[in-house]
Write a protein that holds these residues in place. Structure first.
Motif, mmCIF file in Angstrom:
data_model
loop_
_atom_site.group_PDB
_atom_site.id
_atom_site.type_symbol
_atom_site.label_atom_id
_atom_site.label_comp_id
_atom_site.label_asym_id
_atom_site.label_seq_id
_atom_site.Cartn_x
_atom_site.Cartn_y
_atom_site.Cartn_z
ATOM 1 N N LEU A 215 45.446 25.297 41.190
ATOM 2 C CA LEU A 215 44.637 26.507 41.140
ATOM 3 C C LEU A 215 43.411 26.275 40.269
ATOM 4 C CD1 LEU A 215 47.403 29.235 40.660
ATOM 5 C CD2 LEU A 215 46.160 28.704 42.763
ATOM 6 N N ILE A 216 42.272 26.756 40.738
ATOM 7 C CA ILE A 216 41.044 26.678 39.950
ATOM 8 C C ILE A 216 40.421 28.075 39.921
ATOM 9 C CG2 ILE A 216 40.614 24.253 40.482
ATOM 10 C CD1 ILE A 216 38.575 25.147 42.585
ATOM 11 N N ARG A 217 39.506 28.279 38.994
ATOM 12 C CA ARG A 217 38.854 29.580 38.872
ATOM 13 C C ARG A 217 37.519 29.648 39.622
ATOM 14 N NH1 ARG A 217 40.957 33.098 35.188
ATOM 15 N NH2 ARG A 217 42.548 32.290 33.780
ATOM 16 N N THR A 218 37.074 28.540 40.163
ATOM 17 C CA THR A 218 35.797 28.518 40.884
ATOM 18 C C THR A 218 35.934 29.277 42.200
ATOM 19 O OG1 THR A 218 35.371 26.320 39.982
ATOM 20 C CG2 THR A 218 33.979 27.045 41.808
ATOM 21 N N PRO A 219 35.107 30.285 42.454
ATOM 22 C CA PRO A 219 35.206 31.036 43.708
ATOM 23 C C PRO A 219 34.685 30.242 44.900
ATOM 24 C CG PRO A 219 33.367 31.851 42.400
ATOM 25 C CD PRO A 219 34.078 30.857 41.542
ATOM 26 N N ILE A 220 35.106 30.643 46.083
ATOM 27 C CA ILE A 220 34.685 29.985 47.321
ATOM 28 C C ILE A 220 33.167 29.942 47.437
ATOM 29 C CG2 ILE A 220 34.611 30.242 49.833
ATOM 30 C CD1 ILE A 220 37.248 29.134 48.975
ATOM 31 N N ARG A 221 32.511 31.029 47.080
ATOM 32 C CA ARG A 221 31.048 31.098 47.241
ATOM 33 C C ARG A 221 30.336 30.046 46.407
ATOM 34 N NH1 ARG A 221 28.774 36.622 44.823
ATOM 35 N NH2 ARG A 221 26.833 35.457 45.050
ATOM 36 N N ASP A 222 30.935 29.608 45.286
ATOM 37 C CA ASP A 222 30.319 28.572 44.466
ATOM 38 C C ASP A 222 30.676 27.171 44.951
ATOM 39 O OD1 ASP A 222 29.216 30.537 42.932
ATOM 40 O OD2 ASP A 222 30.678 30.400 41.311
ATOM 41 N N LEU A 223 31.777 27.056 45.696
ATOM 42 C CA LEU A 223 32.198 25.751 46.202
ATOM 43 C C LEU A 223 31.447 25.359 47.469
ATOM 44 C CD1 LEU A 223 36.089 26.016 45.857
ATOM 45 C CD2 LEU A 223 34.620 24.416 44.609
ATOM 46 N N ILE A 224 31.201 26.332 48.334
ATOM 47 C CA ILE A 224 30.790 26.029 49.698
ATOM 48 C C ILE A 224 29.498 25.235 49.775
ATOM 49 C CG2 ILE A 224 29.651 28.275 50.012
ATOM 50 C CD1 ILE A 224 31.562 26.233 52.678
ATOM 51 N N ASP A 225 28.529 25.539 48.924
ATOM 52 C CA ASP A 225 27.247 24.854 49.020
ATOM 53 C C ASP A 225 27.271 23.452 48.423
ATOM 54 O OD1 ASP A 225 25.879 26.881 50.385
ATOM 55 O OD2 ASP A 225 25.571 27.985 48.527
ATOM 56 N N ALA A 226 28.348 23.122 47.695
ATOM 57 C CA ALA A 226 28.475 21.785 47.130
ATOM 58 C C ALA A 226 29.386 20.894 47.972
ATOM 59 C CB ALA A 226 29.019 21.862 45.702
ATOM 60 N N LEU A 227 29.956 21.457 49.029
ATOM 61 C CA LEU A 227 30.811 20.683 49.929
ATOM 62 C C LEU A 227 30.007 20.244 51.148
ATOM 63 C CD1 LEU A 227 33.968 22.980 49.816
ATOM 64 C CD2 LEU A 227 33.787 20.686 48.809
ATOM 65 N N ASP A 228 30.405 19.132 51.739
ATOM 66 C CA ASP A 228 29.737 18.629 52.939
ATOM 67 C C ASP A 228 30.069 19.544 54.116
ATOM 68 O OD1 ASP A 228 28.795 17.282 55.150
ATOM 69 O OD2 ASP A 228 29.606 15.336 54.561
ATOM 70 N N PRO A 229 29.072 20.259 54.681
ATOM 71 C CA PRO A 229 29.372 21.206 55.757
ATOM 72 C C PRO A 229 29.840 20.542 57.042
ATOM 73 C CG PRO A 229 26.993 20.970 55.486
ATOM 74 C CD PRO A 229 27.638 20.237 54.336
ATOM 75 N N GLU A 230 29.620 19.230 57.175
ATOM 76 C CA GLU A 230 30.120 18.526 58.351
ATOM 77 C C GLU A 230 31.626 18.307 58.268
ATOM 78 O OE1 GLU A 230 28.320 17.726 61.034
ATOM 79 O OE2 GLU A 230 26.630 18.751 60.088
ATOM 80 N N LYS A 231 32.154 18.272 57.040
ATOM 81 C CA LYS A 231 33.578 18.003 56.845
ATOM 82 C C LYS A 231 34.363 19.261 56.474
ATOM 83 C CE LYS A 231 32.751 13.244 55.281
ATOM 84 N NZ LYS A 231 32.903 12.290 54.135
ATOM 85 N N PHE A 232 33.748 20.120 55.670
ATOM 86 C CA PHE A 232 34.441 21.319 55.216
ATOM 87 C C PHE A 232 33.811 22.546 55.867
ATOM 88 C CE2 PHE A 232 35.750 18.269 52.086
ATOM 89 C CZ PHE A 232 37.056 18.650 51.781
ATOM 90 N N TRP A 233 34.630 23.249 56.620
ATOM 91 C CA TRP A 233 34.168 24.401 57.381
ATOM 92 C C TRP A 233 34.674 25.684 56.739
ATOM 93 C CZ3 TRP A 233 35.772 22.695 63.021
ATOM 94 C CH2 TRP A 233 35.065 21.526 63.362
ATOM 95 N N GLN A 234 33.747 26.578 56.445
ATOM 96 C CA GLN A 234 34.180 27.899 56.004
ATOM 97 C C GLN A 234 34.600 28.681 57.237
ATOM 98 O OE1 GLN A 234 31.374 30.244 53.733
ATOM 99 N NE2 GLN A 234 33.019 31.555 52.949
#
Length: 255
Positions: A189-208
């Motif tokens: 478990l982490i406290r970082t919300p999804i909205r802060d993670l999504i832009d730092a993840l590779d959108p080709e690999k990680f799909w919201q």
């Protein structure tokens, strides 16, 4: 050609004012939806596929910048964006990036009229994806957003700090306080919300796929649909299934 618009503004009085002023300045324009936060705006854009989106920059859930980032990634959702804000420090960046237009609160009837004239002239001239990509990149830079991709997730497990390689993560799922980081071996478990993670993840690999869920595309074992067309993602070697919300159903259109 039918011209439609979605308006996103979290202040009800300002929302009503913009709708009223647009009705006078551009009677042919059809307002198909008005949203009070960024998540609702994204859902409205996915549902109605408008020609234009008037986005307040400072909104709950998702900011106007974040909404633009989401629709810039999805060719089916792209539309002409007009940012509306009281913070003029963003204006120069918006214009420099080639934004169609920019409204600074409070705006006069004359200013809105000039915006409408420019919009009418530009609708047939420019691909909105060109504007959006340049605009979002410029504004994200102005706001200090980083283009560097996450390589590890730091998670506390008991009294130890665990570094989880991003490529090992199956999915992220958030609740009110924490975000679950699921891996084949164990969860954290982490406290970082999804909205802060999504832009730092590779959108080709990680799909919201939902406001509270991001999945590693390589971890998807199957996608099923119910009688209403609601898509559900199934993760290999996991019992959990993740519901796909409407704004992200385009990811599985061919499935």
């Amino acid at each position: 050609m039918k011209i439609t618009a979605v308006i996103a503004e979290d202040e009800p009085l300002l929302l009503a004012q913009l709708k009223s002023k647009l009705a006078k300045a551009w009677p042919e324009l059809e307002i198909v939806s008005a949203a009070g936060d960024g998540e609702a705006a994204l859902e409205a854009i996915a549902e109605h596929r408008p020609t234009l989106a008037f986005l307040d920059i400072q909104m709950p859930e998702l900011t106007g910048i974040e909404v633009a980032q989401r629709i810039a990634r999805n060719a089916e959702l792209r539309c002409h964006v007009i940012f509306v804000t009281a913070y003029d420090q963003y204006a120069l960046e918006a214009f420099d990036a080639g934004a169609i237009d920019y409204l600074l609160k409070p705006y006069s009837d004359e200013r809105l009229g000039a915006t409408v004239t420019r919009l009418q002239q530009r609708l047939g001239e420019r691909n909105p994806s060109q504007d959006l990509h340049a605009l979002v990149a410029s504004l994200a830079g102005k706001l200090g957003a980083s283009n560097e991709r996450l390589r590890f997730i730091k998670a506390s497990v008991g009294d130890k700090l665990r570094l989880i390689p991003v490529e090992d993560i199956l999915f992220f799922q958030a609740d009110e306080k924490y975000t679950l980081v699921a891996t084949p071996e164990s969860d954290a478990l982490i406290r970082t919300p999804i909205r802060d993670l999504i832009d730092a993840l590779d959108p080709e690999k990680f799909w919201q796929i939902h406001r509270s869920a991001v999945v590693n595309a390589t971890a998807i074992s199957s996608v099923t649909r119910d009688e209403r067309g609601q898509a559900t993602v199934h993760i290999r070697n996991r019992k959990e299934s993740l519901v796909v919300s409407r704004p992200y159903s385009y990811l599985f259109k061919q499935m």
